[in-house]
Write an enzyme that holds these catalytic residues in place. Sequence first.
Site, PDB file in Angstrom:
ATOM      1  N   GLY A  80       0.815  -1.217   0.000  1.00 45.03           N
ATOM      2  CA  GLY A  80       0.000   0.000   0.000  1.00 45.03           C
ATOM      3  C   GLY A  80       0.842   1.258   0.000  1.00 45.03           C
ATOM      4  N   ASP A 127       2.792  -3.291   8.206  1.00 49.79           N
ATOM      5  CA  ASP A 127       1.792  -3.101   7.148  1.00 49.79           C
ATOM      6  C   ASP A 127       0.821  -1.986   7.535  1.00 49.79           C
ATOM      7  OD1 ASP A 127       0.355  -3.470   4.813  1.00 49.79           O
ATOM      8  OD2 ASP A 127      -0.346  -5.487   5.295  1.00 49.79           O
ATOM      9  N   GLY A 187      -7.730  -3.093   0.899  1.00 50.22           N
ATOM     10  CA  GLY A 187      -8.034  -2.027  -0.051  1.00 50.22           C
ATOM     11  C   GLY A 187      -7.133  -2.096  -1.276  1.00 50.22           C
ATOM     12  N   GLU A 193      -1.065 -10.826   2.676  1.00 51.76           N
ATOM     13  CA  GLU A 193      -0.823 -10.042   3.902  1.00 51.76           C
ATOM     14  C   GLU A 193      -1.129 -10.884   5.136  1.00 51.76           C
ATOM     15  OE1 GLU A 193      -1.680  -5.549   2.168  1.00 51.76           O
ATOM     16  OE2 GLU A 193      -3.311  -6.629   3.111  1.00 51.76           O
TER      17      GLU A 193
HETATM   18  C1  5RP Z   1      -3.587  -3.576   0.918  1.00 50.85           C
HETATM   19  C2  5RP Z   1      -3.891  -3.127   2.292  1.00 50.85           C
HETATM   20  C3  5RP Z   1      -3.347  -1.817   2.730  1.00 50.85           C
HETATM   21  O1  5RP Z   1      -2.599  -2.001   3.884  1.00 50.85           O
HETATM   22  C4  5RP Z   1      -4.482  -0.884   2.994  1.00 50.85           C
HETATM   23  O2  5RP Z   1      -5.318  -0.822   1.851  1.00 50.85           O
HETATM   24  C5  5RP Z   1      -3.990   0.518   3.337  1.00 50.85           C
HETATM   25  O3  5RP Z   1      -3.385   1.083   2.216  1.00 50.85           O
HETATM   26  P1  5RP Z   1      -2.806   2.555   2.205  1.00 50.85           P
HETATM   27  O4  5RP Z   1      -1.611   2.569   3.075  1.00 50.85           O
HETATM   28  O5  5RP Z   1      -2.510   2.806   0.752  1.00 50.85           O
HETATM   29  O6  5RP Z   1      -3.904   3.471   2.711  1.00 50.85           O
HETATM   30  O7  5RP Z   1      -4.546  -3.786   3.063  1.00 50.85           O
HETATM   31  O8  5RP Z   1      -4.246  -4.766   0.586  1.00 50.85           O
END
Ligand code: 5RP
Length: 223
Positions: free
Chosen positions: A29, A81, A96, A103
């Site tokens: 992300g 993460d 997202g 993950e």
């Molecule tokens: C990806 C994820 C990300 O950790 C999550 O969507 C947050 O993303 P970002 O740091 O771009 O806001 O779960 O699958």
Amino acid sequence: MTQDELKTLVGQAALHYVVPGEIVGVGTGSTVNKFIDALATMKDRIAGAVSSSDASTQRLRGLGISVFDANEVGDLPVYIDGADEIDGAGCMIKGGGAALTREKIVAAQSRRFVCIVDESKQVQVLGRFPVPVEVIPMASQRLARQFAAMGGIARLRVKDGQPLVTDNGQHILDVAGLAISDPLRFESEVNQWPGVVTVGVFAHQKAAVCLLGTAAGVKTLLF
Ligand code: 5RP
């Protein structure tokens, strides 16, 4: 501070949790991208990384950080993460970026989950962000009806006019309209449904630490 600056701040703060000489688990992300950039500054002091997506692998390798297959290594000391939402107990919604399955695998292989988010991601009850669920394509319509029966509205994630295909060759349902007051129970229940690969509620693999980017600096939350 902008959201991007807050992401940079927590990405850099996460370096403190990286164990020198060891392999670090790396998520996916825009926030993790900041962490990967920061990690490059200490690449000679780590053994390498296990990555949760093709995108993170590419970024890590591009910066000269070795990436290992999860099967080549044992338990990892730490997994770093982001999240789409995090509640007061460290349970999260993730996926997202469509990388939720890998993950969860790397998180499960790691002893400590350090979540890096800006304060917009903090919630009382999970569910404002539609819950991503990776599914086997032939099950998606039946699963959408199962979510409807619990009050959710499931939409197939689309990219460039076609169903999005994950790194694992599967599809994503994004389920809106749920208020998940018992994340452990929700995750356990949905995991049982045939055709579900991974539900994007991380309660069994919840965060141990959250580095929260705020206007006043990085707050450390321990769970
Ligand atoms: C990806 C994820 C990300 O950790 C999550 O969507 C947050 O993303 P970002 O740091 O771009 O806001 O779960 O699958």
